[in-house]
Scaffold this motif. Structure first.
Motif, short mmCIF file in Angstrom:
data_model
loop_
_atom_site.label_atom_id
_atom_site.label_comp_id
_atom_site.label_asym_id
_atom_site.label_seq_id
_atom_site.Cartn_x
_atom_site.Cartn_y
_atom_site.Cartn_z
N ARG A 1 -17.26 31.78 27.88
CA ARG A 1 -16.40 30.59 27.84
C ARG A 1 -14.93 30.98 28.03
N ILE A 2 -14.51 32.06 27.39
CA ILE A 2 -13.13 32.54 27.53
C ILE A 2 -12.87 32.94 28.98
N ALA A 3 -13.82 33.63 29.60
CA ALA A 3 -13.66 34.02 31.00
C ALA A 3 -13.55 32.79 31.90
N THR B 1 -7.40 28.54 34.26
CA THR B 1 -5.96 28.69 34.09
C THR B 1 -5.34 29.36 35.31
N THR B 2 -5.97 30.42 35.80
CA THR B 2 -5.48 31.12 36.98
C THR B 2 -5.48 30.20 38.19
N ALA B 3 -6.54 29.43 38.37
CA ALA B 3 -6.61 28.50 39.50
C ALA B 3 -5.53 27.44 39.40
N MET B 4 -5.26 26.94 38.19
CA MET B 4 -4.23 25.93 37.99
C MET B 4 -2.85 26.51 38.29
#
Length: 76
Positions: A5-7, A13-16
């Motif tokens: 889930r964290i991954a 977040t990286t995509a955003m």
């Protein structure tokens, strides 16, 4: 289970962040009208007053998003 889930959240977040960093850098006159709720002549009058940075690209005008947002923030 938690690691997965964290991954997944980290990937989102990286995509955003990538989407935000490659976001648009200018507004159109129509977008300025919508943001401010004003008429087209009023939008062109604001542009003519050089209250924020704008450029003409062919027959179109593009307004710097950073400059416009800073101007708008100072109006409050």
């Amino acid at each position: 289970m938690f690691e997965e889930r964290i991954a997944a959240l980290n990937e989102e977040t990286t995509a955003m962040q990538q989407m935000l960093s490659t976001g648009k850098r200018t507004y159109t006159v129509d977008e300025i009208q919508d943001i401010l709720g004003i008429s087209q002549p009023t939008a062109y009058a604001l542009i003519k007053k050089n209250l924020f940075h704008s450029i003409r690209v062919g027959r179109h005008i593009r307004i710097s998003k950073v400059s416009f947002d800073a101007w708008l923030d100072n109006q409050i």
